[in-house]
Design a protein around this motif. Structure first.
Motif, PDB file in Angstrom:
ATOM      1  N   UNK A 118       0.810  -1.205   0.000  1.00  0.00           N
ATOM      2  CA  UNK A 118       0.000   0.000   0.000  1.00  0.00           C
ATOM      3  C   UNK A 118       0.852   1.267   0.000  1.00  0.00           C
ATOM      4  N   UNK A 119       0.353   2.297  -0.678  1.00  0.00           N
ATOM      5  CA  UNK A 119       0.977   3.605  -0.571  1.00  0.00           C
ATOM      6  C   UNK A 119       0.666   4.169   0.818  1.00  0.00           C
ATOM      7  N   UNK A 120       1.424   5.152   1.218  1.00  0.00           N
ATOM      8  CA  UNK A 120       1.232   5.772   2.535  1.00  0.00           C
ATOM      9  C   UNK A 120      -0.171   6.349   2.686  1.00  0.00           C
ATOM     10  N   UNK A 121      -0.725   6.906   1.608  1.00  0.00           N
ATOM     11  CA  UNK A 121      -2.019   7.592   1.677  1.00  0.00           C
ATOM     12  C   UNK A 121      -3.153   6.784   1.041  1.00  0.00           C
ATOM     13  N   UNK A 122      -3.020   5.474   1.005  1.00  0.00           N
ATOM     14  CA  UNK A 122      -4.019   4.618   0.356  1.00  0.00           C
ATOM     15  C   UNK A 122      -5.377   4.687   1.045  1.00  0.00           C
ATOM     16  N   UNK A 123      -6.411   4.421   0.257  1.00  0.00           N
ATOM     17  CA  UNK A 123      -7.761   4.193   0.768  1.00  0.00           C
ATOM     18  C   UNK A 123      -8.055   2.707   0.666  1.00  0.00           C
ATOM     19  N   UNK A 124      -8.845   2.191   1.615  1.00  0.00           N
ATOM     20  CA  UNK A 124      -9.245   0.775   1.581  1.00  0.00           C
ATOM     21  C   UNK A 124     -10.682   0.682   2.074  1.00  0.00           C
ATOM     22  N   UNK A 125     -11.500  -0.078   1.364  1.00  0.00           N
ATOM     23  CA  UNK A 125     -12.898  -0.272   1.730  1.00  0.00           C
ATOM     24  C   UNK A 125     -13.088  -1.749   2.074  1.00  0.00           C
ATOM     25  N   UNK A 126     -13.042  -2.082   3.385  1.00  0.00           N
ATOM     26  CA  UNK A 126     -13.196  -3.478   3.780  1.00  0.00           C
ATOM     27  C   UNK A 126     -14.660  -3.913   3.911  1.00  0.00           C
ATOM     28  N   UNK A 127     -15.551  -2.971   4.127  1.00  0.00           N
ATOM     29  CA  UNK A 127     -16.988  -3.256   4.206  1.00  0.00           C
ATOM     30  C   UNK A 127     -17.735  -2.077   3.611  1.00  0.00           C
ATOM     31  N   UNK A 128     -18.999  -2.295   3.330  1.00  0.00           N
ATOM     32  CA  UNK A 128     -19.800  -1.284   2.649  1.00  0.00           C
ATOM     33  C   UNK A 128     -19.869   0.031   3.426  1.00  0.00           C
ATOM     34  N   UNK A 129     -19.748  -0.003   4.730  1.00  0.00           N
ATOM     35  CA  UNK A 129     -19.912   1.201   5.538  1.00  0.00           C
ATOM     36  C   UNK A 129     -18.601   1.732   6.120  1.00  0.00           C
ATOM     37  N   UNK A 130     -17.470   1.271   5.594  1.00  0.00           N
ATOM     38  CA  UNK A 130     -16.176   1.672   6.146  1.00  0.00           C
ATOM     39  C   UNK A 130     -15.214   2.070   5.034  1.00  0.00           C
ATOM     40  N   UNK A 131     -14.556   3.216   5.217  1.00  0.00           N
ATOM     41  CA  UNK A 131     -13.466   3.618   4.330  1.00  0.00           C
ATOM     42  C   UNK A 131     -12.279   3.943   5.223  1.00  0.00           C
ATOM     43  N   UNK A 132     -11.186   3.224   5.028  1.00  0.00           N
ATOM     44  CA  UNK A 132      -9.970   3.459   5.802  1.00  0.00           C
ATOM     45  C   UNK A 132      -9.072   4.414   5.021  1.00  0.00           C
ATOM     46  N   UNK A 133      -8.488   5.355   5.722  1.00  0.00           N
ATOM     47  CA  UNK A 133      -7.669   6.389   5.098  1.00  0.00           C
ATOM     48  C   UNK A 133      -6.236   6.261   5.603  1.00  0.00           C
ATOM     49  N   UNK A 134      -5.337   5.810   4.730  1.00  0.00           N
ATOM     50  CA  UNK A 134      -3.919   5.706   5.061  1.00  0.00           C
ATOM     51  C   UNK A 134      -3.488   4.292   5.395  1.00  0.00           C
ATOM     52  N   UNK A 135      -2.234   4.015   5.047  1.00  0.00           N
ATOM     53  CA  UNK A 135      -1.664   2.681   5.251  1.00  0.00           C
ATOM     54  C   UNK A 135      -1.729   2.248   6.707  1.00  0.00           C
ATOM     55  N   UNK A 136      -1.464   3.141   7.642  1.00  0.00           N
ATOM     56  CA  UNK A 136      -1.475   2.767   9.062  1.00  0.00           C
ATOM     57  C   UNK A 136      -2.855   2.254   9.480  1.00  0.00           C
ATOM     58  N   UNK A 137      -3.916   2.943   9.055  1.00  0.00           N
ATOM     59  CA  UNK A 137      -5.276   2.505   9.398  1.00  0.00           C
ATOM     60  C   UNK A 137      -5.603   1.169   8.737  1.00  0.00           C
ATOM     61  N   UNK A 138      -5.140   0.990   7.515  1.00  0.00           N
ATOM     62  CA  UNK A 138      -5.380  -0.257   6.793  1.00  0.00           C
ATOM     63  C   UNK A 138      -4.692  -1.416   7.504  1.00  0.00           C
TER      64      UNK A 138
END
Length: 155
Positions: free
Chosen positions: A51-71
């Motif tokens: 992942x890039x440092x500032x990546x977004x990740x959507x693990x579920x329909x109601x969640x958006x993670x912002x940044x590699x650390x959160x992911x």
């Protein structure tokens, strides 16, 4: 002695350059296998280089993670609980890649979850990755993993 040190330094530089070149020589489609390999280690640190440092990740329909650390934190929670009992494999002939600009591509693939005994746990998982090329190879700038859904309207 100086000649030996210079030779070792040159060798190290060549090896690092070759490693970077090899990472870039792989296309964005290699992220599918790298993601699955990281999943199967059950170690969230294995995802860090994907992942890039500032990546977004959507693990579920109601969640958006912002940044590699959160992911990585979210993946750590998953792999400490339900995900540690699963493995993934890239479904045969499921990887589709489309370049959408210079150094940017979308990678789509199916990766069904299997239980430890190999039984299919979830057949319909699909993964979408927005890949960007970096000096260290292709990285995920955004992505989503889907859960199996029910057919709607008979489809």
């Amino acid at each position: 002695m100086r000649t030996l040190i210079a030779a070792v330094a040159l060798l190290c530089t060549c090896l690092l350059s070759a490693q970077t070149h090899a990472a870039n020589a792989q296309g964005p489609e290699a992220l599918a296998a790298r993601f699955v390999d990281a999943w199967n280690t059950h170690d969230p640190a294995a995802f860090e280089p994907l992942f890039t440092e500032s990546a977004y990740w959507v693990p579920t329909v109601d969640t958006r993670l912002d940044g590699r650390a959160a992911i990585l934190t979210d993946l750590g929670t998953a792999h400490a609980t339900w995900a540690k009992r699963t493995t993934m494999a890239v479904a045969e002939d499921s990887v589709a890649t489309r370049a959408i600009g210079e150094g940017v591509a979308v990678v789509l693939f199916h990766a069904p979850f299997r239980n430890r005994d190999g039984a299919l746990a979830a057949p319909g998982n699909a993964v979408m990755l927005l890949a960007v090329q970096s000096p260290n190879g292709w990285r995920v700038a955004a992505g989503q993993i889907t859960k199996p859904g029910e057919t709607v309207g008979g489809r």
